[in-house]
Design an enzyme around this catalytic site. Sequence first.
Site, short mmCIF file in Angstrom:
data_model
loop_
_atom_site.label_atom_id
_atom_site.label_comp_id
_atom_site.label_asym_id
_atom_site.label_seq_id
_atom_site.Cartn_x
_atom_site.Cartn_y
_atom_site.Cartn_z
N GLY A 1 -69.25 11.28 -0.25
CA GLY A 1 -68.62 11.86 -1.42
C GLY A 1 -68.71 10.98 -2.64
O GLY A 1 -69.26 9.88 -2.61
N GLN A 2 -68.12 11.47 -3.74
CA GLN A 2 -68.18 10.77 -5.03
C GLN A 2 -67.64 9.36 -4.91
O GLN A 2 -68.26 8.39 -5.36
CB GLN A 2 -67.37 11.56 -6.06
N LEU A 3 -66.49 9.21 -4.31
CA LEU A 3 -65.87 7.90 -4.15
C LEU A 3 -66.46 7.13 -2.97
O LEU A 3 -66.74 5.93 -3.06
CB LEU A 3 -64.36 8.07 -3.96
N ASP B 1 -70.06 10.94 7.73
CA ASP B 1 -69.84 12.19 7.02
C ASP B 1 -70.29 13.33 7.91
O ASP B 1 -70.79 13.10 9.02
CB ASP B 1 -70.59 12.20 5.68
N GLY C 1 -66.01 10.55 5.13
CA GLY C 1 -66.33 11.13 3.83
C GLY C 1 -67.13 10.18 2.95
O GLY C 1 -67.01 10.19 1.72
N TYR D 1 -54.17 21.44 -2.06
CA TYR D 1 -54.65 20.06 -2.00
C TYR D 1 -53.49 19.09 -2.27
O TYR D 1 -53.28 18.13 -1.53
CB TYR D 1 -55.76 19.86 -3.03
N LYS E 1 -51.60 16.37 0.21
CA LYS E 1 -51.47 14.95 -0.13
C LYS E 1 -50.01 14.49 -0.04
O LYS E 1 -49.74 13.37 0.40
CB LYS E 1 -52.05 14.68 -1.52
#
Length: 320
Positions: A13-15, A36, A10, A141, A145
Amino acid sequence: MEQEKILITGAGGQLGSVLTEKLQKKYGVSHIIASDLKPNMYFNGCFEIIDATNFDALQTVVLKYNITQVYHLAAILSANGEKAPLNTWNVNMKALFNVLEVSRLHNVKKVFFPSSIAVFGDNIERTNTPQSPNLTPSTVYGISKVAGENWANYYFEKYGLDVRSIRYPGVIGYQSLPGGGTTDYAVDMYHKAVKNEKFECFLSASTTLPMIYMDDAIRATIEVMEAPIESITIRTSYNIAGASFNPEQMVASIQKTYPEFQVTYKPDFRQNIAATWPMSINGSKAKNDWNWKPKYNLEDITKDMIKNLKLKYSVENIDL
């Protein structure tokens, strides 16, 4: 000393995009393998196209590069996840199982699994939320988690796999656009302000949530992974505190620079999600175990976001 070889799932992604660059600077570009679902032209160094739900593809890359650490960031986030709950569960859990199993089988030393404030439900103390309340999340989600936290603990207890995790508050950063999270109104608001556009907020003005600036989030991620193994006492996921505020406070902060900035409020289904989340976080375990302390408050975040977004949009206009 053995050289680390670090895989990031990933990474686009943003992070992940920011973390990849930080780890490249720390360990060297050749020691970081970004991955990714789709090609990414913006990454320097090693990049592999991997669907983390594909066990064989993941295993092939781990063996190819002799991976010693995995930062597993690939997931479907809270708001997008509610649009297709079963698919979100399948993607999030299958990808995690693959990372844990491949890591166990091939002696990966450390795994990072990101959790979230989405693990909390509406039966918690919403102010200064403690480390270990009853976790009854309201989104798939969040459910994934919570399950992931318990599987991380299981793999450590049963197999000795060194899995580490933090529960991210809403992450704010200028490096990428909103990615489908309930707290992403904040990122979008800063973009609209800098572009001199009106903003319609999908949360109410008084909805206070825990947030964290990207620089702090990345630093927390690397710090927990670098902490001595004997100092890690939480094997589910650490609470980490950032800065708590609501949209109305954000607007006031932005209006110090953009006094004409206008915001209207039209709460949607994400308001119901946010209503079950903490308003502030007790991060004392992270502070005690690996000396976590945030650096950015709301005013710091606003100043840095505006400065960097103004630069970003001025460069784009020049390119046009």
